[in-house]
Structures are given as structure tokens and as C-alpha cells.
Design a protein around this motif. Structure first.
Motif, short mmCIF file in Angstrom:
data_model
loop_
_atom_site.label_atom_id
_atom_site.label_comp_id
_atom_site.label_asym_id
_atom_site.label_seq_id
_atom_site.Cartn_x
_atom_site.Cartn_y
_atom_site.Cartn_z
N ASP A 192 0.83 -1.20 0.00
CA ASP A 192 0.00 0.00 0.00
C ASP A 192 0.86 1.25 0.00
O ASP A 192 1.88 1.32 0.70
CB ASP A 192 -0.90 0.03 1.24
N ASN A 199 -4.64 7.83 7.86
CA ASN A 199 -4.87 6.39 7.72
C ASN A 199 -4.71 5.70 9.07
O ASN A 199 -3.63 5.77 9.69
CB ASN A 199 -3.89 5.79 6.71
N HIS A 236 -2.58 -4.54 0.29
CA HIS A 236 -3.95 -5.03 0.17
C HIS A 236 -4.48 -4.47 -1.14
O HIS A 236 -4.81 -3.28 -1.19
CB HIS A 236 -4.80 -4.56 1.33
N HIS A 240 -4.60 0.20 0.10
CA HIS A 240 -5.35 0.62 1.29
C HIS A 240 -4.74 1.89 1.90
O HIS A 240 -5.01 2.23 3.04
CB HIS A 240 -5.31 -0.51 2.32
N THR A 243 -6.98 6.07 2.63
CA THR A 243 -8.28 5.96 3.29
C THR A 243 -8.13 6.29 4.76
O THR A 243 -7.07 6.04 5.35
CB THR A 243 -8.88 4.54 3.15
N SER A 247 -10.58 -1.18 7.54
CA SER A 247 -11.49 -2.21 7.02
C SER A 247 -11.81 -3.29 8.04
O SER A 247 -12.69 -4.12 7.80
CB SER A 247 -10.91 -2.84 5.75
N GLY A 283 -8.09 -6.47 -0.72
CA GLY A 283 -8.58 -5.74 0.44
C GLY A 283 -10.09 -5.54 0.38
O GLY A 283 -10.68 -5.53 -0.70
N ILE A 285 -12.07 -3.10 0.14
CA ILE A 285 -11.99 -1.69 -0.24
C ILE A 285 -12.89 -1.49 -1.45
O ILE A 285 -12.80 -2.26 -2.42
CB ILE A 285 -10.55 -1.30 -0.63
#
Length: 632
Positions: A192, A199, A236, A240, A243, A247, A283, A285
Motif C-alpha cells: 500500500d 490512515n 492489500h 489501502h 483511506t 477495514s 482488500g 476496499i
């Protein structure tokens, strides 16, 4: 399939410890000791994503005689926290049920002691008709999952060194220790791109925010790990990093266009595929601009209770779009555009990013239909098996689709040597795991990673008289006040600088905060040791708890003689922008805490550079370089 009587007989044999395995997994001669063969007898070869002809031949032969349930079972990996389990215990019986009755293809190990973990895996390997693929999240080495082993510094610390060879060496040694522990697949490296300062779950687990740099370190780790004989797993997918949603707690939604995805998030995954990575983890996502398929939350009475967070910590939105885990569109990008032909594994099926929207039956069917080969850690493995079986019976999934993934899994097991030898020798572990090489590598990375971001107060290197009064104000977001500051405080004491240490966490009262401020007022130096670290599934991850943040703000306001060290989240300066001296150590590993002490006292060079930016304060690449003091 085995009859109930044969299963009962098999369980009896396990209790007696009086059976062994034939090369294809059946029962043959008795009296195999649980230690298995010595490591000299095991020829661990580099792992290749492309299965050998022999592996495919064996897989095809086994598939011809497998039942549908056995084929589906190969696609499921169950999770355990290994502890000592009596064979009459409910926990042992539950695990045995998955291995013997459901024919699961693998086990993922979470936190546990070394020997208990290996013993329970050996027991299950003996019970399994087909070899089990054993995996673990070893992003920071064996210490990430096993007690009394070595934690390597986090990926962001490795990237701070600027040297991808540290990633290669970490991959190599992690893989060697993994194989000694009976693990053949590691869920690492994290690919990632962490370009979001808020995050809450990736952070220092990432190599940084520059796609090209992350790609270099990811490829190096994969090369080291797979050469040493494990399946590396890039995660992932599709990324990821951008964000602010974890998750484990909810479904992250990232509004990215294809152009942006291609230019940033996919760059390390392309590098991973080109480096020959054996597996990629999807992921949970959603990317609504790429797959806009709408989904809605399950009714509360249908949802599973969360297992990776608490109910109060879940993030529920009224609607969302299809997570990558279940998206044919996203998996199509991985397969057809990145040309990945290895194993696609889901992130844990128990995470709220999935369970808020889908039952385990439905999620399992959709994941396989979307292209996944391995269903990782279902919250209810029986439901996963039941759902997939029903989908095949109804024609929603074809048996050929199940065989496609089962063939990959079986072939991988063959090429990993599990058909010839699946039992892990106990007598070799204390020679191969947590030895001198691991300790030295951790220390070497740590010493090159320590980063001096700001020193407006010109405090470093420290020059303190022997009788200087030092307060170590340790602020932690974990439930670890009894031990978290010990490596740093102990190193300072051994160097001749006695410190008073006071620890503040979420439970700290106003009385404790005032005590810390009082001690700080009488100190010649206050070191704010900030243990704001990634806490997957927690509502207040990576930041500092309110009592500690309040004390630190007061000290900055009073212009106290203050030095801040982040033993975790490098972005903490954004919350305390007036902190005049700021050092980043990237993690709480003993190697990093001890390297920080040596850096502060001028015993080693300070040479690390940020692989992320601090928006509005410092760009990526920032790092004040300080030479060590000349030795006396």
C-alpha cells in the motif's frame, strides 16, 4: 470421504500419537515422532509462482479422486491463536472438525507461543488428508505473531534507510524463520502507498507515499522471501493507503479514477507481479468510480457480531459499493491487466468491511466467483463451505471453477515440499529462529532508520551532566503501561542517564496528568516518548490518548525543555506543530527504542529520511543528518 468410524479411529490414533503420514497424506506405519525429520533432510527450494510439471501432475491426480467438499475445503484457511490445547478441549475439537470434516486447505496463525504453535500445527498436519498450507502475517518478522522472537522494524523504518537491500534481507530472514516454524506462506509485504496522513490501519506498515519507492522495496522483499522458500503475498490490492477507514471496522470507500489508480496505487502491485510474487491479497476496499455496483448493509439481526473490533467501534454506512474482495471488475484488473496468474487470497472474511454487508455464505460464493483462490479466516468456516457447496449444486458456481483454484493450491503445496514432508521438526527451531542474525539485522536497520525531522531548539546530540534531571513522559495508546517504555528507559540508564518515567494512557486521571506536569517543571530535560501506534480494529488508532495529549500541549505552551520522539506514527507532529525537536523512530520494537537512545546521545549517526510528507510542515525526504560524536 472418510466414514464416521474411520474419523473416530483417526482421532484415537492422534491421542495415542501412534501414526505417521505417507507421501500423499494417507495413514501408514506408526510411531512417527512429532519432531519429524531434521532440517538437513528438508530441501527447501526457492518458490516460483509458476507451478512445476510434477506439481500439476500430482494436483490433477488428486483432484480426480477428491469429493466436492474436499475440493472446496482446499480453498478455505481457518485462523487460530495457538495455545496449549488438550485434545479433549472444545477448542481442539473445533479445529479438528475443520481439518478432518471440512478438509480445510490451510491455517493462518495469529498470536501465540512458538512451540505451542508448531505442535498444534503438527497435530493438524497429521490429521489432514492433504497437507495444510500454513500462513501468518509476518510483516515485521516472526515477532509480529510469535512470543519471544524478534520484531524487525516496520516497513516505513526500512524505507527511511533508503536502502532496499534491507527489505531483501528482511524478506530472506523472515522466510527462513517462517519455514523453521512450519509456515509456508507469509502475508507480506504491504504494498500500500500510504498517502493519507489520517490512515488508521496502514501507516508505518507501508514503505511510504512515493509509488516508485514503495515498488522498489516491495520487489526487494519478495525476491528475498521467495528465494528462501515461502509464498510472499502483496497486500492489500488495489491499495489501502489513501483511506481514513479501517477495514476491520467498516468498508473503506476510495474515490479514485482509473488514471489515478494506475499512476499511484497499482505501481507497487505491478512491481510485485513482475518480481514473481506468488500471491496477492484483496482488500475489503470499494472503488465506486471503477466498480459502482451498489450494496446495502445487512439487517442488524442477520449480521455476525464483529470479531476484529467491538460493536461500538464498527463503522456502518447506509450504502456502499462492491468491495474488491468480491468484485469481478477489480479482480479482472489484477488478472488481465497486471497479468497475475498466482493465488488471489481474500483479506480476513471476518472483518467488518465484509460482514456488515454479506453473510459468510454469500461472501464466500461471491469471492470465488470474482476470482479468489483462498478464503482467509471466515468468521464461520462451516457457513463458507455450506454456501459454496450450495452454489455449485444450484449451478451458480461450476465445479470446474472450484477445481481451478484447488489445483493452484495443491500445486503450490507440492512445490513447497509439503507432499514429501509436512511435519516441522521441533529440535531445529531454537537454532533457526530469533538468533544472532535476526537481532543484528533488526539493530542495523534501526540504526539507519532514526530520523531527525526538526531540531529548532538545537538539543541534539544531547550533552547532559551526570546529575541532570530527566523526565521520560511516555504516552501510549495501548494497554501496555507496565512495560512499553522499558527498552528506551533501560538503554538510557545503561548509558549513565537516570530518568524518571511516568506513563499516561487512556485510563490516566487528572491527578496523574498533574503529577507529570509537576515533575516536568523540575526537570532539566523532558523526553516525550510518543507510542501512538497502529491498532487494527480500534476506534482510536495511531493517535495519542487525551490525557497524554493534554500534558504534551501544556508542556509546549510552557516552553519546557522538550524533546519529542515518535515510537510509531510519524505524522504526530501534525498534532503538535510547535514541538521544536522531533525525532521519528517509526515503532516500539526494542531495536528502534535502543537505537533512538544511541542517536540522542550521539553514539551513532542520525541518517534516516522521511518516506512520507508531513502536509503543511515537511516534504518527503526530510531528515537532518547528524554525525556521531568521535569516540573517546
Amino acid at each position: 470421504m472418510r466414514t464416521a468410524e474411520s474419523i473416530k479411529r483417526l482421532i484415537t490414533l492422534v491421542a495415542l500419537g501412534a501414526f505417521m503420514l505417507s507421501p500423499v497424506g494417507g495413514i501408514s506405519a506408526p510411531n512417527l515422532p512429532i519432531v519429524g525429520k531434521s532440517s538437513a533432510d528438508q530441501k527447501i527450494k526457492p518458490y516460483s509462482r509458476r507451478p512445476s510439471k510434477e506439481a500439476l501432475k500430482w494436483a490433477d491426480k488428486e483432484l480426480q479422486r477428491m469429493s466436492l467438499d474436499e475440493k472446496i475445503g482446499q480453498l478455505i484457511s481457518v485462523g487460530i491463536n495457538a495455545t496449549f490445547l488438550n485434545q479433549d478441549s472444545e477448542a481442539f475439537k473445533a479445529l479438528r472438525h475443520q481439518v478432518v470434516d471440512n478438509h480445510v486447505g490451510g491455517i493462518i496463525l495469529f498470536r501465540g507461543p512458538v512451540y505451542e504453535s508448531v505442535v498444534i500445527v503438527n497435530r493438524m498436519q497429521k490429521l489432514a488428508k492433504y497437507p495444510l498450507l500454513i500462513s501468518a502475517d509476518l510483516e515485521a518478522g516472526s515477532g509480529m505473531r510469535f512470543d519471544d522472537t524478534v520484531n524487525f522494524p516496520w516497513n516505513m523504518a526500512i524505507a527511511a534507510t533508503g536502502n532496499p537491500d534491507f527489505a531483501r534481507r528482511t524478506g530472506d530472514l523472515t522466510a527462513r524463520e517462517a519455514r523453521a516454524l512450519g509456515i509456508q506462506q507469509i502475508y507480506a509485504p504491504v504494498a500500500d502507498v500510504n498517502n493519507n496522513a489520517a490512515n488508521p490501519v496502514i501507516n508505518v506498515r507501508s514503505y511510504g507515499e512515493d509509488p516508485a519507492d514503495v515498488a522498489r522495496f516491495v520487489a526487494a522483499f519478495i525476491e528475498g522471501a521467495q528465494h528462501a522458500g515461502v509464498i510472499a503475498t502483496a497486500k492489500h490490492f488495489p491499495g489501502h493507503g489513501d483511506t481514513a477507514t479501517d477495514s476491520h471496522r467498516g468498508l473503506p470507500e476510495i474515490d479514485l479514477t482509473r488514471e489515478r489508480l494506475n499512476a499511484v496505487e497499482l505501481v507497487p502491485f505491478r512491481a510485485a507481479v513482475n518480481a514473481g510474487v506468488g500471491a496477492v491479497m484483496d482488500g475489503h476496499i470499494s472503488l465506486p468510480l471503477i466498480d459502482p455496483t451498489a450494496i446495502t448493509p445487512l439487517p442488524r439481526d442477520v449480521r455476525l457480531k464483529p470479531t476484529d473490533t467491538d460493536e461500538g467501534g464498527e463503522i456502518v454506512v447506509e450504502s456502499g459499493t462492491m468491495p474488491t474482495t468480491l468484485s469481478p471488475v477489480m479482480n479482472g484488473i489484477l488478472r488481465r491487466e497486471l497479468n497475475f496468474d498466482g493465488l488471489i487470497v481474500t483479506d480476513a472474511m471476518s472483518m467488518s468491511g465484509l460482514t456488515l454487508y454479506f453473510t459468510q455464505e454469500e461472501a464466500s460464493v461471491r469471492a470465488i466467483a470474482a476470482g479468489a483462490d483462498l478464503l482467509l479466516k471466515p468468521a464461520d468456516p462451516d457457513a463458507a463451505l455450506r454456501g459454496v457447496r450450495a452454489a455449485v449444486k444450484s449451478g451458480r458456481l461450476s465445479e470446474k471453477r472450484i477445481e481451478e483454484s484447488a489445483r493452484k493450491v495443491l500445486a503450490a503445496k507440492y512445490d513447497l515440499g509439503l507432499v514429501q514432508q509436512r511435519i516441522t521438526p521441533l529440535e531445529e527451531i531454537d537454532r533457526a529462529v530469533a538468533g544472532k542474525k535476526a537481532l543484528e539485522l533488526a539493530d542495523e536497520i534501526a540504526e539507519h532508520a532514526i530520523t531527525l525531522v526538526r531540531d529548532d531548539a538545537k538539543r541534539l546530540p544531547l550533552s547532559l551532566p551526570p546529575n541532570a534531571r530527566i523526565l521520560n513522559l511516555a504516552i501510549t495508546n495501548g494497554d501496555d503501561r507496565s512495560f512499553i517504555a522499558q527498552p528506551f528507559a533501560g538503554a538510557m540508564t545503561r548509558a549513565g542517564h537516570k530518568m524518571d518515567t511516568i506513563i499516561l494512557d487512556d485510563r490516566s486521571s487528572d491527578v496523574e496528568v498533574n503529577k507529570a506536569l509537576d515533575l516536568a517543571g523540575r526537570a532539566d530535560l523532558v523526553i516525550a516518548s510518543m507510542y501512538g501506534r497502529v491498532r487494527s480494529g480500534q476506534a482510536r488508532s495511531v493517535g495519542l490518548p487525551q490525557p497524554g495529549a493534554k500534558a504534551l500541549e501544556k508542556l509546549i505552551e510552557r516552553k519546557a525543555p522538550l524533546l519529542g520522539i515518535s515510537f510509531g506514527n510519524p505524522y504526530l507532529l501534525l498534532s503538535f506543530p510547535k514541538l521544536q525537536t522531533y525525532v521519528v523512530a517509526y515503532g516500539d520494537m526494542p531495536s528502534l527504542q535502543e537505537a533512538a537512545e544511541r542517536a540522542l546521545l550521539g553514539q551513532i549517526d542520525i541518517a534516516g529520511r522521511l518516506s512520507i510528507s508531513l502536509p503543511g510542515l515537511y516534504p518527503r525526504g526530510t531528515g537532518i543528518q547528524l554525525k556521531a560524536r568521535p569516540a573517546n
